[in-house]
Scaffold this active site. Structure first.
Site, mmCIF file in Angstrom:
data_model
loop_
_atom_site.group_PDB
_atom_site.id
_atom_site.type_symbol
_atom_site.label_atom_id
_atom_site.label_comp_id
_atom_site.label_asym_id
_atom_site.label_seq_id
_atom_site.Cartn_x
_atom_site.Cartn_y
_atom_site.Cartn_z
ATOM 1 N N GLY A 48 60.286 55.577 55.170
ATOM 2 C CA GLY A 48 59.745 55.040 56.420
ATOM 3 C C GLY A 48 59.901 53.551 56.636
ATOM 4 O O GLY A 48 59.923 53.083 57.767
ATOM 5 N N GLU A 102 55.502 48.545 53.059
ATOM 6 C CA GLU A 102 55.185 49.872 53.599
ATOM 7 C C GLU A 102 55.377 49.891 55.115
ATOM 8 O O GLU A 102 55.190 48.865 55.775
ATOM 9 C CB GLU A 102 53.719 50.215 53.290
ATOM 10 C CG GLU A 102 53.499 50.937 51.977
ATOM 11 C CD GLU A 102 53.864 52.425 52.039
ATOM 12 O OE1 GLU A 102 54.598 52.848 52.954
ATOM 13 O OE2 GLU A 102 53.419 53.154 51.154
ATOM 14 N N ASP A 103 55.703 51.057 55.635
ATOM 15 C CA ASP A 103 55.762 51.213 57.089
ATOM 16 C C ASP A 103 54.361 51.283 57.683
ATOM 17 O O ASP A 103 54.053 50.656 58.681
ATOM 18 C CB ASP A 103 56.571 52.462 57.479
ATOM 19 C CG ASP A 103 56.134 53.719 56.719
ATOM 20 O OD1 ASP A 103 55.291 53.625 55.806
ATOM 21 O OD2 ASP A 103 56.659 54.805 57.035
ATOM 22 N N ASP A 106 47.743 54.458 55.987
ATOM 23 C CA ASP A 106 46.854 55.380 56.692
ATOM 24 C C ASP A 106 45.601 55.557 55.827
ATOM 25 O O ASP A 106 44.709 54.712 55.849
ATOM 26 C CB ASP A 106 47.648 56.682 56.924
ATOM 27 C CG ASP A 106 46.891 57.727 57.724
ATOM 28 O OD1 ASP A 106 45.702 57.524 58.015
ATOM 29 O OD2 ASP A 106 47.488 58.766 58.062
HETATM 30 P P1 IMP Z 1 48.592 57.373 53.338
HETATM 31 O O1 IMP Z 1 48.895 57.722 51.902
HETATM 32 O O2 IMP Z 1 47.610 58.322 53.960
HETATM 33 O O3 IMP Z 1 48.188 55.933 53.536
HETATM 34 O O4 IMP Z 1 49.898 57.640 54.162
HETATM 35 C C1 IMP Z 1 51.011 56.853 53.986
HETATM 36 C C2 IMP Z 1 52.261 57.531 54.415
HETATM 37 O O5 IMP Z 1 52.016 58.598 55.331
HETATM 38 C C3 IMP Z 1 53.128 56.552 55.159
HETATM 39 O O6 IMP Z 1 53.960 55.840 54.289
HETATM 40 C C4 IMP Z 1 53.874 57.445 56.119
HETATM 41 O O7 IMP Z 1 55.010 57.965 55.501
HETATM 42 C C5 IMP Z 1 52.917 58.579 56.400
HETATM 43 N N1 IMP Z 1 52.160 58.373 57.666
HETATM 44 C C6 IMP Z 1 50.875 58.014 57.816
HETATM 45 N N2 IMP Z 1 50.531 57.931 59.108
HETATM 46 C C7 IMP Z 1 51.652 58.245 59.809
HETATM 47 C C8 IMP Z 1 51.947 58.309 61.219
HETATM 48 O O8 IMP Z 1 51.112 58.062 62.118
HETATM 49 N N3 IMP Z 1 53.226 58.649 61.528
HETATM 50 C C9 IMP Z 1 54.179 58.937 60.598
HETATM 51 N N4 IMP Z 1 53.934 58.875 59.281
HETATM 52 C C10 IMP Z 1 52.680 58.531 58.895
#
Ligand code: IMP
Length: 177
Positions: A48, A102-103, A106
């Site tokens: 991403g 990071e992109d 979340d």
């Molecule tokens: P986390 O581990 O929940 O913080 O999620 C991180 C990863 O989930 C990111 O690096 C993205 O690849 C994916 N992600 C989280 N939110 C989104 C979104 O709104 N759109 C697309 N990918 C997301």
């Protein structure tokens, strides 16, 4: 910008490329000012972050190294909470000032996993640079040092971010309609 379809879902325009690039420059400037003597190692988290990293690092003018790693934690439109191993890390981390690129942050599950792997490898310091941050969703205590744009807890696509493997090539960011 018009509404678009990615696979089976409709997305509406959310953050245009000009606004993205303005935020990217702000993050780059902070890094240039704060890390000029630290010879950081940027660890770009694929897939991403590829667009963010390309634009960010063109604006970073301090001595640094750049490498790419992979983790996977996400399927469809909701976080699964499962994160696989860190793939592709060949650099020596011990004693390095690392910046995770990071992109989007979340829930922070991915970030926590990465952070603990890098801590185990005895990084000297670990910083986080993310284009997007969902503060309402982020539950972890790890400090997000550089966040380009804070967004609500909505699913977005484009500028590297995918919906089920598609939409990464979009130059702007769209949100689920
Ligand atoms: P986390 O581990 O929940 O913080 O999620 C991180 C990863 O989930 C990111 O690096 C993205 O690849 C994916 N992600 C989280 N939110 C989104 C979104 O709104 N759109 C697309 N990918 C997301």
């Amino acid at each position: 910008m018009a509404q678009i379809t990615v696979k089976d879902k409709q997305f509406k325009p959310y953050i245009g490329n000009d606004a993205i690039l303005r935020s990217v420059k702000v993050v780059a400037e902070q890094i240039n000012n704060e890390l000029k003597d630290e010879f950081p190692l940027f660890l770009v988290v694929l897939n991403g972050s590829f667009m963010f990293a390309a634009d960010l690092l063109k604006e970073v003018h301090i001595p640094c190294e750049i490498s790419f790693i992979k983790v996977a934690s996400y399927h469809g439109t909701s976080s699964t909470g499962t994160v696989t191993e860190l793939v592709g890390l060949s650099e020596e981390i011990k004693g390095r000032n690392v910046i995770i690129v990071e992109d989007i942050v979340d829930t922070g599950v991915t970030l926590e996993k990465l952070h603990s792997s890098l801590t185990k490898k005895e990084a000297k310091s670990i910083r986080i640079a993310t284009l997007l941050l969902k503060p309402d969703s982020y539950k972890k205590s790890i400090k997000v040092d550089y966040a380009g744009i804070e967004i609500p807890n909505d699913f977005v696509v484009g500028y590297g971010l995918d919906y089920d493997g598609q939409g990464r090539n979009l130059k702007d960011i769209y949100v689920l309609a």
